[in-house]
Design an enzyme around this catalytic site. Structure first.
Site, PDB file in Angstrom:
ATOM      1  N   LYS A 145     -33.099 -12.465  27.165  1.00  0.00           N
ATOM      2  CA  LYS A 145     -31.539 -11.846  27.102  1.00  0.00           C
ATOM      3  C   LYS A 145     -31.070 -11.354  28.377  1.00  0.00           C
ATOM      4  O   LYS A 145     -30.468 -11.781  28.810  1.00  0.00           O
ATOM      5  CB  LYS A 145     -31.316 -11.440  26.055  1.00  0.00           C
ATOM      6  CG  LYS A 145     -29.543 -11.101  25.891  1.00  0.00           C
ATOM      7  CD  LYS A 145     -29.300 -11.096  24.150  1.00  0.00           C
ATOM      8  CE  LYS A 145     -29.463  -9.467  25.474  1.00  0.00           C
ATOM      9  NZ  LYS A 145     -28.603  -8.348  24.370  1.00  0.00           N
TER      10      LYS A 145
ATOM     11  N   ASP B 123     -26.999 -13.898  22.480  1.00  0.00           N
ATOM     12  CA  ASP B 123     -27.050 -12.484  22.047  1.00  0.00           C
ATOM     13  C   ASP B 123     -26.625 -12.150  20.551  1.00  0.00           C
ATOM     14  O   ASP B 123     -26.635 -13.968  20.386  1.00  0.00           O
ATOM     15  CB  ASP B 123     -25.820 -11.038  22.863  1.00  0.00           C
ATOM     16  CG  ASP B 123     -24.279 -12.455  22.749  1.00  0.00           C
ATOM     17  OD1 ASP B 123     -24.255 -13.382  21.941  1.00  0.00           O
ATOM     18  OD2 ASP B 123     -23.682 -11.979  23.182  1.00  0.00           O
TER      19      ASP B 123
END
Length: 346
Positions: free
Chosen positions: A214, A232
């Site tokens: 991420k 997320d």
């Protein structure tokens, strides 16, 4: 020809009365009529009781409004008709791709100024800020990093920092000891392995302490212009609500959603989805009645559908409140967005 009287009235008995054996046989239909009348009476009583029970029954939950009619209500066409929500029909792969891409286009019109909501001036600041954003808000990170980067502007400076001093600066972000270890560790790795420069490849970035896929995609997409999907918590929640995928593992979500779009769309798509999750499609109280993609959303009705009530749930620039960046891009300010206040401001 004589009439047989015994079947109707019976024979006369020795005491002047009538024998009842044959009369009983003749009276049988009368009993059946009586029984039928009783059954009708009981059926009527049951019907009355059933109607009474329905009236006493607790009111059902408020049914969802069909997205199409909700859109009409928002435009002031007239009150939306309240009907029971229909189950979402099975969607073909082609239909899913078309719907997903249309949602992306709609969100691009709603958030043309979407950008990463972490303040940064270079790749080093972005990778550090992204690591610090775990388990806290971008606003809190933005309020904390000015002091951090003022004291440690380069990887070399942060690599040589005294941990206790860094911890004191990072305390407002939460988990400050673990985050201190990560940012000092990644700074040392940048100095020792990459000449003090943030690498521009996924396989190199994920080797840095505290950096996962991420964080790596945030850096690649926003510091190097290389497409990536940022999965997320907001992104995960929305793509499942929209039924783009049923996966729960971030890596599988990334692969499933990435397959629906051209690679060139990935970075902007991440911004649009995350912004929509923060501003309108909240976790607990989504503002369905103020959602621009309501007609395309299978989960419409999970949140507030009344347009006026939904408007009160909007956040950041949509609700007239400050954003998360202390130094947002000019396009955001021109669109009515407000800078976030510095740490300690009222």
């Amino acid at each position: 020809m004589g009439v047989r009287r015994d079947s109707a009235v019976g024979e006369q008995g020795p005491d002047g009365g009538r024998k009842t054996a044959k009369a009983t046989k003749g009276a049988a239909p009368a009993k059946r009529v009586t029984a039928k009348k009783g059954a009708v009476k009981k059926s009527a009583e049951k019907s009355v009781k059933k109607q009474a029970a329905v009236k006493k029954q607790a009111p059902a939950k408020k049914p969802a409004v069909v997205p199409g009619t909700a859109a009409a209500a928002v435009k002031g066409v007239g009150p939306a008709k309240t009907v029971a929500a229909k189950p979402v029909r099975e969607e073909s792969r082609t239909a899913l791709v078309r719907r997903a891409r249309r949602i992306n286009r709609e969100l691009a019109e709603v958030y043309p100024y979407a950008h990463p909501e972490l303040d940064f001036e270079n790749p080093f600041q972005l990778v550090v800020a992204t690591v610090l954003s775990a388990q806290t808000t971008d606003l809190r990170v933005n309020q904390t990093t000015p002091a951090l980067f003022a004291k440690y502007p380069t990887p070399e400076d942060l690599a040589a920092a005294v941990p206790e001093e860094v911890e004191e600066i990072l305390r407002p972000t939460g988990f400050f000891r673990a985050k201190t270890k990560s940012v000092i560790g990644l700074s040392k790795a940048l100095v020792e392995d990459f000449g003090g420069e943030v690498p521009g490849r996924l396989e190199d970035l994920v080797k840095l302490p505290g950096v996962g896929r991420k964080t790596a995609f945030v850096v690649l997409g926003n510091a190097f212009g290389r497409p990536g999907i940022t999965v997320d918590t907001h992104f995960q929640r929305l793509v499942r609500r929209w039924q783009w995928t049923a996966e729960t593992d971030p890596d599988k979500i990334e692969a499933a959603v990435g397959a629906l779009f051209p690679k060139s769309d990935w970075t902007d798509l991440s911004h649009y989805v995350i912004w929509h999750g923060r501003r309108i499609c909240h976790a607990r109280k989504p503002a369905c009645g103020a959602c621009p993609i309501a007609p395309l959303c299978p989960a419409y009705g999970e949140g507030e559908t009344d347009p006026e009530k939904a408007k009160k749930l909007l956040k950041y620039e949509k609700g007239g409140f400050p954003g998360q960046r202390l130094n947002p891009p000019r396009a955001y300010l021109d669109a009515g967005g407000k800078p976030a206040p510095p740490l300690g401001a009222g």
